[in-house]
Scaffold this active site. Structure first.
Site, PDB file in Angstrom:
ATOM      1  N   SER A 136       0.849  -1.193   0.000  1.00  0.00           N
ATOM      2  CA  SER A 136       0.000   0.000   0.000  1.00  0.00           C
ATOM      3  C   SER A 136       0.883   1.241   0.000  1.00  0.00           C
ATOM      4  O   SER A 136       1.743   1.389  -0.876  1.00  0.00           O
ATOM      5  CB  SER A 136      -0.953  -0.022   1.204  1.00  0.00           C
ATOM      6  N   THR A 137       0.731   2.117   0.970  1.00  0.00           N
ATOM      7  CA  THR A 137       1.496   3.362   1.017  1.00  0.00           C
ATOM      8  C   THR A 137       2.997   3.074   1.027  1.00  0.00           C
ATOM      9  O   THR A 137       3.484   2.339   1.869  1.00  0.00           O
ATOM     10  CB  THR A 137       1.128   4.169   2.272  1.00  0.00           C
ATOM     11  N   HIS A 162      -2.410  -0.989  -3.417  1.00  0.00           N
ATOM     12  CA  HIS A 162      -3.401   0.074  -3.256  1.00  0.00           C
ATOM     13  C   HIS A 162      -2.878   1.333  -3.944  1.00  0.00           C
ATOM     14  O   HIS A 162      -1.799   1.822  -3.615  1.00  0.00           O
ATOM     15  CB  HIS A 162      -3.632   0.380  -1.768  1.00  0.00           C
ATOM     16  N   MET A 254      -0.353   1.324   4.963  1.00  0.00           N
ATOM     17  CA  MET A 254      -1.166   1.772   6.095  1.00  0.00           C
ATOM     18  C   MET A 254      -2.343   0.825   6.297  1.00  0.00           C
ATOM     19  O   MET A 254      -2.912   0.319   5.329  1.00  0.00           O
ATOM     20  CB  MET A 254      -1.666   3.196   5.816  1.00  0.00           C
ATOM     21  N   ASP A 257      -4.830  -4.462   5.830  1.00  0.00           N
ATOM     22  CA  ASP A 257      -5.229  -5.333   4.727  1.00  0.00           C
ATOM     23  C   ASP A 257      -4.119  -6.339   4.431  1.00  0.00           C
ATOM     24  O   ASP A 257      -2.963  -5.970   4.262  1.00  0.00           O
ATOM     25  CB  ASP A 257      -5.524  -4.495   3.481  1.00  0.00           C
TER      26      ASP A 257
END
Length: 314
Positions: A136-137, A162, A254, A257
């Protein structure tokens, strides 16, 4: 700028999508970026593009008293601006900054790009293992760093990242540009094969895998899982029926998930990892995966590619 340098061409963009497309098309030497743009999550894609192209850039502040949007910059070692300019600075100062950064030593390209641009799916890799990755991030740069360490005949690899819906295709193109393996956007009912990396990013459906061999990708509509579509948990959970042939990891990001699905995989016999705190931009998803026992080991980003490939040989 155009008056200071003969033959220079300056392009303007008032949104990140336009800027990204321009950068991909003309491969600029340098970029001045309004600091407000660096606050956007999608700017991670711009940084990855600048890094891949070795484009120097600097953020331009509203004023010298303003606080930078990014107090630390993950691309400082790749030619990003260390001293911010201000909109009130004289044009001469912009020219001087441009001069300084463009003349700075360039990095050694051989450490970041595959030996060949040929995209042939090799068949030398005989492993039955499949690599699954969730991020993600901070994941765009993490994936870039990880996948350049994969050979052209790497084990079949499936990724959920993401990212903004408008940048999914750009991420695939970017990674395919710099990786030896073939990087493609996730599509439905595609058979997994060595040398191919499937990425679901910015899509409106969840990505999973079919349980029977030969495994195929599966795109499925449904509500968000763990707050995301596509979801890392959805991908990991779909592979539980053949977990003994799975090597999976969670990278920087972050939230949580992927942690639940990774735990399911480990309990079913998969080999599981998580990126360590020191190398994570955001130690959220990997932290949860480590604390709930889903990850067998924490690994630095620099060692992740080698760790995953070695696990596939076990």
């Amino acid at each position: 700028m155009e008056s200071a340098y003969s033959g220079i061409k300056v392009l303007l963009a008032n949104n990140l999508m336009t800027a990204y497309n321009q950068a991909e098309s003309v491969q600029p030497t340098f970029a001045f970026v309004e600091d407000g743009f660096t606050k956007l999550p999608e700017f991670e894609m711009m940084m990855a593009m600048f890094s891949a192209l070795d484009t120097r850039w600097v953020s331009v502040m509203d004023s010298h008293s303003a606080a930078p949007a990014r107090k630390s910059n993950p691309l400082l070692d790749r030619g990003a601006g260390i001293f911010e300019l201000s909109k009130s600075d004289h044009p001469v100062q912009f020219v001087q900054y441009f001069d300084m950064m463009v003349k700075a030593p360039r990095r050694n390209e051989t450490t970041n790009r595959p030996a060949s641009n040929g995209k042939t799916s090799a068949t030398a890799n005989s492993t039955d293992k499949v690599i699954l990755i969730g991020s993600s991030t901070g994941g765009v740069e993490a994936l870039r760093s990880l996948l350049v360490g994969f050979p052209a005949d790497c084990p079949p690899t499936v990724i959920v990242q993401h990212t903004g819906k408008n940048f999914g295709a750009g991420l695939v193109t970017l990674l395919n540009r710099i990786c030896a393996a073939k990087v493609v956007g996730a599509e439905d009912s595609i058979q997994l094969a060595p040398g191919t990396v499937h990425i679901a990013a910015g899509q409106t459906k969840h990505l999973g895998l079919t349980p029977r061999t030969p495994h195929r990708t599966r795109l499925k509509e449904g509500p968000a899982i763990s707050g995301h579509t596509p979801s890392v948990d959805a991908l990991f959970s779909s592979a539980v029926p053949f977990a003994k042939n799975v090597v999976a990891t969670i990278l920087t990001g972050m939230g949580q998930d992927g942690a639940k699905g990774l735990l399911e995989l480990r309990k079913a016999g998969a080999t599981t990892f998580a990126q360590d705190e020191q190398s994570s931009v955001v130690y959220g998803m990997p932290r949860v995966a480590w604390q709930n026992g889903a990850a067998q080991k924490q690994v630095s980003l620099a060692r992740m590619a080698g760790t995953l490939l070695q696990a596939c040989k076990a």
